[in-house]
Motif scaffolding. Structure first.
Motif, PDB file in Angstrom:
ATOM      1  N   ILE A 186       0.739  -1.089  -0.092  1.00 13.49           N
ATOM      2  CA  ILE A 186       0.079   0.111  -0.087  1.00 13.49           C
ATOM      3  C   ILE A 186       0.828   1.235   0.010  1.00 13.49           C
ATOM      4  CG2 ILE A 186      -1.594   1.355   1.159  1.00 13.49           C
ATOM      5  CD1 ILE A 186      -2.691  -1.147   2.277  1.00 13.49           C
ATOM      6  N   PRO A 187       0.816   2.120  -1.012  1.00 16.75           N
ATOM      7  CA  PRO A 187       1.774   3.159  -1.029  1.00 16.75           C
ATOM      8  C   PRO A 187       1.363   4.236  -0.036  1.00 16.75           C
ATOM      9  CG  PRO A 187       0.889   2.685  -3.187  1.00 16.75           C
ATOM     10  CD  PRO A 187       0.075   1.821  -2.249  1.00 16.75           C
ATOM     11  N   GLY A 188       2.381   4.651   0.657  1.00 16.82           N
ATOM     12  CA  GLY A 188       2.136   5.639   1.762  1.00 16.82           C
ATOM     13  C   GLY A 188       1.862   4.926   3.245  1.00 16.82           C
ATOM     14  N   ALA A 189       1.987   3.551   3.148  1.00 16.81           N
ATOM     15  CA  ALA A 189       1.732   3.010   4.540  1.00 16.81           C
ATOM     16  C   ALA A 189       2.574   3.426   5.690  1.00 16.81           C
ATOM     17  CB  ALA A 189       1.844   1.546   4.131  1.00 16.81           C
ATOM     18  N   GLU A 190       3.888   3.776   5.379  1.00 17.57           N
ATOM     19  CA  GLU A 190       4.821   4.344   6.401  1.00 17.57           C
ATOM     20  C   GLU A 190       4.397   5.467   6.931  1.00 17.57           C
ATOM     21  OE1 GLU A 190       5.775   6.401   2.280  1.00 17.57           O
ATOM     22  OE2 GLU A 190       5.435   4.336   2.875  1.00 17.57           O
ATOM     23  N   LEU A 191       3.380   6.196   6.417  1.00 18.74           N
ATOM     24  CA  LEU A 191       3.099   7.450   6.916  1.00 18.74           C
ATOM     25  C   LEU A 191       2.028   7.023   8.271  1.00 18.74           C
ATOM     26  CD1 LEU A 191       2.052   9.595   4.014  1.00 18.74           C
ATOM     27  CD2 LEU A 191       3.979   9.839   5.271  1.00 18.74           C
ATOM     28  N   GLY A 192       1.674   5.742   8.216  1.00 22.13           N
ATOM     29  CA  GLY A 192       0.918   5.388   9.576  1.00 22.13           C
ATOM     30  C   GLY A 192       1.779   4.999  10.762  1.00 22.13           C
ATOM     31  N   ILE A 193       1.130   4.946  11.771  1.00 22.96           N
ATOM     32  CA  ILE A 193       1.636   4.437  13.063  1.00 22.96           C
ATOM     33  C   ILE A 193       1.085   3.210  13.352  1.00 22.96           C
ATOM     34  CG2 ILE A 193       2.038   6.830  13.915  1.00 22.96           C
ATOM     35  CD1 ILE A 193      -0.143   6.401  15.954  1.00 22.96           C
ATOM     36  N   SER A 194       1.612   2.677  14.492  1.00 17.36           N
ATOM     37  CA  SER A 194       1.085   1.175  15.014  1.00 17.36           C
ATOM     38  C   SER A 194       0.623   1.544  16.388  1.00 17.36           C
ATOM     39  CB  SER A 194       2.044   0.398  14.786  1.00 17.36           C
ATOM     40  OG  SER A 194       2.946   0.247  15.802  1.00 17.36           O
ATOM     41  N   SER A 195       0.195   0.714  17.228  1.00 14.03           N
ATOM     42  CA  SER A 195      -0.223   0.638  18.657  1.00 14.03           C
ATOM     43  C   SER A 195       1.154   0.735  19.323  1.00 14.03           C
ATOM     44  CB  SER A 195      -0.679  -0.707  19.207  1.00 14.03           C
ATOM     45  OG  SER A 195      -0.018  -1.733  18.921  1.00 14.03           O
ATOM     46  N   ASP A 196       2.552   0.235  18.931  1.00 13.37           N
ATOM     47  CA  ASP A 196       3.720   0.583  19.337  1.00 13.37           C
ATOM     48  C   ASP A 196       3.964   2.268  19.640  1.00 13.37           C
ATOM     49  OD1 ASP A 196       4.227  -2.007  19.635  1.00 13.37           O
ATOM     50  OD2 ASP A 196       5.697  -2.006  18.102  1.00 13.37           O
ATOM     51  N   ASP A 197       3.472   2.764  18.640  1.00 16.41           N
ATOM     52  CA  ASP A 197       3.815   4.328  18.712  1.00 16.41           C
ATOM     53  C   ASP A 197       2.565   5.099  19.328  1.00 16.41           C
ATOM     54  OD1 ASP A 197       5.955   4.271  16.668  1.00 16.41           O
ATOM     55  OD2 ASP A 197       4.261   3.635  15.392  1.00 16.41           O
ATOM     56  N   LEU A 198       1.238   4.576  19.281  1.00 14.60           N
ATOM     57  CA  LEU A 198       0.247   5.481  19.896  1.00 14.60           C
ATOM     58  C   LEU A 198       0.121   5.585  21.384  1.00 14.60           C
ATOM     59  CD1 LEU A 198      -2.640   6.491  19.608  1.00 14.60           C
ATOM     60  CD2 LEU A 198      -3.384   4.225  20.080  1.00 14.60           C
ATOM     61  N   PHE A 199       0.800   4.600  22.083  1.00 16.42           N
ATOM     62  CA  PHE A 199       1.035   4.755  23.560  1.00 16.42           C
ATOM     63  C   PHE A 199       2.080   5.515  24.092  1.00 16.42           C
ATOM     64  CE2 PHE A 199      -1.095   0.585  22.918  1.00 16.42           C
ATOM     65  CZ  PHE A 199      -2.562   0.703  23.701  1.00 16.42           C
ATOM     66  N   TRP A 200       2.967   6.004  23.153  1.00 14.71           N
ATOM     67  CA  TRP A 200       4.110   6.856  23.501  1.00 14.71           C
ATOM     68  C   TRP A 200       3.691   8.138  22.972  1.00 14.71           C
ATOM     69  CZ3 TRP A 200       7.104   5.810  27.340  1.00 14.71           C
ATOM     70  CH2 TRP A 200       7.228   4.276  27.713  1.00 14.71           C
ATOM     71  N   LEU A 201       2.766   8.574  22.233  1.00 11.36           N
ATOM     72  CA  LEU A 201       2.584   9.913  21.543  1.00 11.36           C
ATOM     73  C   LEU A 201       2.614  11.174  22.638  1.00 11.36           C
ATOM     74  CD1 LEU A 201       0.117   9.382  19.005  1.00 11.36           C
ATOM     75  CD2 LEU A 201       2.334   9.538  18.733  1.00 11.36           C
ATOM     76  N   GLN A 202       2.999  11.995  22.660  1.00 11.01           N
ATOM     77  CA  GLN A 202       3.071  13.154  23.665  1.00 11.01           C
ATOM     78  C   GLN A 202       2.047  14.143  23.147  1.00 11.01           C
ATOM     79  OE1 GLN A 202       5.199  13.277  26.157  1.00 11.01           O
ATOM     80  NE2 GLN A 202       5.651  11.220  25.409  1.00 11.01           N
ATOM     81  N   GLU A 203       1.418  14.154  22.016  1.00 15.32           N
ATOM     82  CA  GLU A 203       0.439  14.916  21.602  1.00 15.32           C
ATOM     83  C   GLU A 203      -0.944  14.087  21.274  1.00 15.32           C
ATOM     84  OE1 GLU A 203       0.359  17.918  22.373  1.00 15.32           O
ATOM     85  OE2 GLU A 203       2.679  18.128  23.022  1.00 15.32           O
ATOM     86  N   SER A 204      -1.935  14.612  21.107  1.00 13.36           N
ATOM     87  CA  SER A 204      -3.074  13.817  21.023  1.00 13.36           C
ATOM     88  C   SER A 204      -2.951  13.506  19.379  1.00 13.36           C
ATOM     89  CB  SER A 204      -4.484  14.831  20.998  1.00 13.36           C
ATOM     90  OG  SER A 204      -5.456  14.244  20.415  1.00 13.36           O
ATOM     91  N   PRO A 205      -3.636  12.238  19.123  1.00 10.05           N
ATOM     92  CA  PRO A 205      -3.615  11.779  17.792  1.00 10.05           C
ATOM     93  C   PRO A 205      -4.606  12.683  16.549  1.00 10.05           C
ATOM     94  CG  PRO A 205      -4.465  10.310  18.924  1.00 10.05           C
ATOM     95  CD  PRO A 205      -3.873  11.233  19.671  1.00 10.05           C
ATOM     96  N   GLY A 206      -5.548  13.128  17.595  1.00 12.83           N
ATOM     97  CA  GLY A 206      -6.442  13.866  16.615  1.00 12.83           C
ATOM     98  C   GLY A 206      -7.256  13.085  15.888  1.00 12.83           C
ATOM     99  N   LYS A 207      -8.035  13.480  14.786  1.00 17.99           N
ATOM    100  CA  LYS A 207      -8.827  12.871  13.940  1.00 17.99           C
ATOM    101  C   LYS A 207      -8.125  11.768  13.701  1.00 17.99           C
ATOM    102  CE  LYS A 207     -11.912  12.845  10.015  1.00 17.99           C
ATOM    103  NZ  LYS A 207     -12.413  13.736   8.667  1.00 17.99           N
ATOM    104  N   THR A 208      -8.633  10.305  13.928  1.00 15.96           N
ATOM    105  CA  THR A 208      -7.773   9.060  13.633  1.00 15.96           C
ATOM    106  C   THR A 208      -8.814   7.972  13.108  1.00 15.96           C
ATOM    107  OG1 THR A 208      -6.623   9.326  15.908  1.00 15.96           O
ATOM    108  CG2 THR A 208      -6.370   7.496  15.024  1.00 15.96           C
ATOM    109  N   LEU A 209      -7.953   7.484  12.118  1.00 16.20           N
ATOM    110  CA  LEU A 209      -8.530   6.062  11.387  1.00 16.20           C
ATOM    111  C   LEU A 209      -7.769   5.036  11.754  1.00 16.20           C
ATOM    112  CD1 LEU A 209     -10.029   4.822   9.114  1.00 16.20           C
ATOM    113  CD2 LEU A 209      -8.267   5.261   7.535  1.00 16.20           C
ATOM    114  N   VAL A 210      -8.414   3.943  12.303  1.00 14.00           N
ATOM    115  CA  VAL A 210      -7.792   2.682  12.835  1.00 14.00           C
ATOM    116  C   VAL A 210      -8.223   1.592  11.663  1.00 14.00           C
ATOM    117  CG1 VAL A 210      -7.731   0.904  14.432  1.00 14.00           C
ATOM    118  CG2 VAL A 210      -7.992   3.320  15.089  1.00 14.00           C
ATOM    119  N   ILE A 211      -6.980   1.082  11.222  1.00 10.39           N
ATOM    120  CA  ILE A 211      -7.203   0.229  10.074  1.00 10.39           C
ATOM    121  C   ILE A 211      -7.062  -1.115  10.581  1.00 10.39           C
ATOM    122  CG2 ILE A 211      -6.569  -0.641   7.855  1.00 10.39           C
ATOM    123  CD1 ILE A 211      -5.760   2.095   7.180  1.00 10.39           C
ATOM    124  N   GLY A 212      -8.292  -1.832  10.738  1.00 12.50           N
ATOM    125  CA  GLY A 212      -8.132  -3.471  10.976  1.00 12.50           C
ATOM    126  C   GLY A 212      -9.261  -3.652  11.898  1.00 12.50           C
ATOM    127  N   ALA A 213      -9.424  -4.995  12.240  1.00 11.24           N
ATOM    128  CA  ALA A 213     -10.558  -5.422  13.059  1.00 11.24           C
ATOM    129  C   ALA A 213     -10.050  -6.323  14.089  1.00 11.24           C
ATOM    130  CB  ALA A 213     -11.518  -6.037  11.946  1.00 11.24           C
TER     131      ALA A 213
END
Length: 509
Positions: A186-213
């Motif tokens: 998927i082109p641009g997949a590297e622009l996304g984060i994972s749960s590894d990153d989410l829990f260590w974000l210092q600022e709010s992720p804002g409007k978020t799309l979670v891909i997966g079920a």
């Protein structure tokens, strides 16, 4: 100060490696690769038998550069921060409920991500330090090395600075766990984060799309919605694969009523970064074959996890893996294809990807190796909970699996929709609060599985898990008097079967 002591101890441990004398033929009696829940439990338990034990733990930064400390997925980027963020979201809803209970609270309330994140991250760091101290107290050598096999008894460790040291061990335990999977097509997949990153974000992720079920996807989307963020979930096929599907859809039904948008039967095509800094996601609706697009502040991948086996050079030790899953093939005693090499936790084929089984398996393995125990880990009827806004706890077989194993005519299902008392005054939607018990359709009606959706589902299921582990029957369960008024008592009151076709809605005490 604690961080400075932690660094000093880690540095000293690295400098001392190799300085200690040999114990017999090898440097160590036991060498554990992976400092997560299973590896730490195994190493500390083995050390109780006066064995020379070492733990190698090295965290590869995420593609976004996120790092963390000792303790593995659960402590750093899994169970602990997830549950705390989930609780934070529940508190927000409790504040809204409080007005109906007479509390004078000005609405709307506002959430500060950085306050929550810093508090949770500080707690996680304290757990990292606690694990270091425990290893030191039990005389387990901690090595902040990335380990790879040289041969069946030799591991080459490499520090962050590239310094290499060879270590030998009589027994080796693989407990390296897994990491989030990223799409490769998927082109641009590297622009996304994972749960590894989410829990260590210092600022709010804002409007978020979670891909997966997966449960990771649903849990993260749930608490992001709960703290007030515009959150969407993209589901390609079914939610919570491997779980009971009736329960899974009740969970997602509640999430939609809770405010999470769900794009069903959709798959991402590409992600582009706009001049505004936002991420534009293009996806295809698999039913209509129409492409759609929308911009988000954050895109999070939650499409599954991959075991950390690729960089261990397992082939040099002759350790066999499943080529499809990349997991290590193990026997009932956690032994791999090499008699003195074992695998526990998420890295092992056919094991539940859950922290408690990994901990128990690690301890039991140490007892078998050094304590003359012959007891094997029992992976049947392991209870778990999905910490979505309305929690889902379960133990035993799903309805689908019970029917597959025993046949539809041999399965009896008791069920009920119920109303948690505490949510009635709050005027909350309780449509999806539901309990289902799956039994064998025989005289004793042994319980095969129990599924519960509602507040504190994990606390409810934990107690019933013991009964199911002990082969409890339906008659034993309903003869047990429940505690009133609780949600858990609804399990003891089950009396309507699916087979009967009667309305399963609980209407009174």
């Amino acid at each position: 100060m604690a961080a400075r002591r932690l660094w000093s101890w880690r540095k000293a441990a690295e400098l001392r490696v190799g300085a200690r004398g040999l114990t017999g033929k090898h440097d160590y009696d036991l060498l554990v690769i992976g400092g997560g829940s299973g590896g730490l439990a195994c190493s500390k338990e083995a050390a109780q038998y006066d064995k020379k034990v070492a733990v190698l733990d090295y965290v590869e930064p995420s593609p976004k550069g996120t790092r963390w400390g000792l303790g593995g997925t659960c402590v750093n980027v899994g169970c602990i921060p997830k549950k705390l963020m989930h609780h934070g979201a529940l508190l927000g809803n409790a504040i809204k409920d409080a007005k109906n209970y007479g509390w004078d609270i000005s609405l709307p309330v506002h959430h500060d991500w950085s306050v929550m994140a810093n508090a949770i991250q500080d707690h996680v760091k304290s757990l990292n330090w606690g694990h270091f101290v425990q290893l030191q107290d039990k005389k387990v050598k901690y090595l902040n090395f990335k380990g790879v096999f040289v041969d069946q008894h030799t591991i080459q460790g490499e520090s962050r600075k590239g310094e290499k040291t060879r270590l030998t061990a009589e027994n080796i335990v693989l407990a390296a766990g897994g990491r989030p999977r990223y799409p490769v097509d998927i082109p641009g997949a590297e622009l996304g984060i994972s749960s590894d990153d989410l829990f260590w974000l210092q600022e709010s992720p804002g409007k978020t799309l979670v891909i997966g079920a997966s449960y990771v996807a649903l849990e993260c989307a749930g608490f992001l919605t709960g703290i007030g963020l515009d959150t969407s979930l993209m589901v390609r096929s079914i939610p919570l694969r491997g779980f009971d599907q009736q329960m899974a859809h009740l969970v997602t039904d509640y999430m939609m009523s809770y405010g999470t948008r769900i794009f069903w039967k959709c798959t991402p095509v590409k992600i582009e970064k706009l001049n505004s800094g936002k991420l534009q996601v293009v996806w295809k609706n698999l039913e209509s074959n129409v492409e759609e697009r929308e911009s988000f502040d954050t895109v999070m991948w939650a499409i599954g996890r991959t075991p950390v086996t690729q960089d261990l050079c397992l082939d040099k030790a002759g350790v066999q893996i499943n080529p499809e899953t990349r997991k290590v093939i193990v026997g009932a005693n956690e032994e791999t294809s090499v008699s003195h090499i074992y695998a526990i936790g998420d890295i092992a084929e056919g094991r539940p990807e859950l922290t408690p089984p990994a901990i128990k398996a690690g301890k039991m393995l140490a007892h078998r190796l050094y304590g003359k125990s012959a007891q094997l880990m029992d992976y049947d009827n392991v209870a778990t909970t999905v910490f979505t806004p309305l929690e889902y706890g379960c133990v035993g077989l799903s309805e689908e699996e019970a029917v597959r194993r025993h046949g539809e005519d041999s399965v009896e299902i008791y069920h009920a929709y119920y109303k948690p008392l505490e949510l009635t005054v709050a005027q909350r939607d309780v449509t999806q609060c539901y309990v289902k018990m799956i039994c064998l359709h025989e005289d004793d009606q042994r319980i095969l599985g129990l599924h519960f959706i509602g507040p504190n589902a994990g606390e409810v299921i934990q107690g019933f898990a013991l009964g199911i582990k002990c082969n409890a029957t339906y008659s034993q369960l309903v003869s047990t008097v429940g505690i009133h008024p609780t949600c858990a008592e609804e399990v003891n009151k089950l009396n309507i079967t699916k087979r009967s076709g009667l309305d399963a809605t609980v209407t009174s005490c």
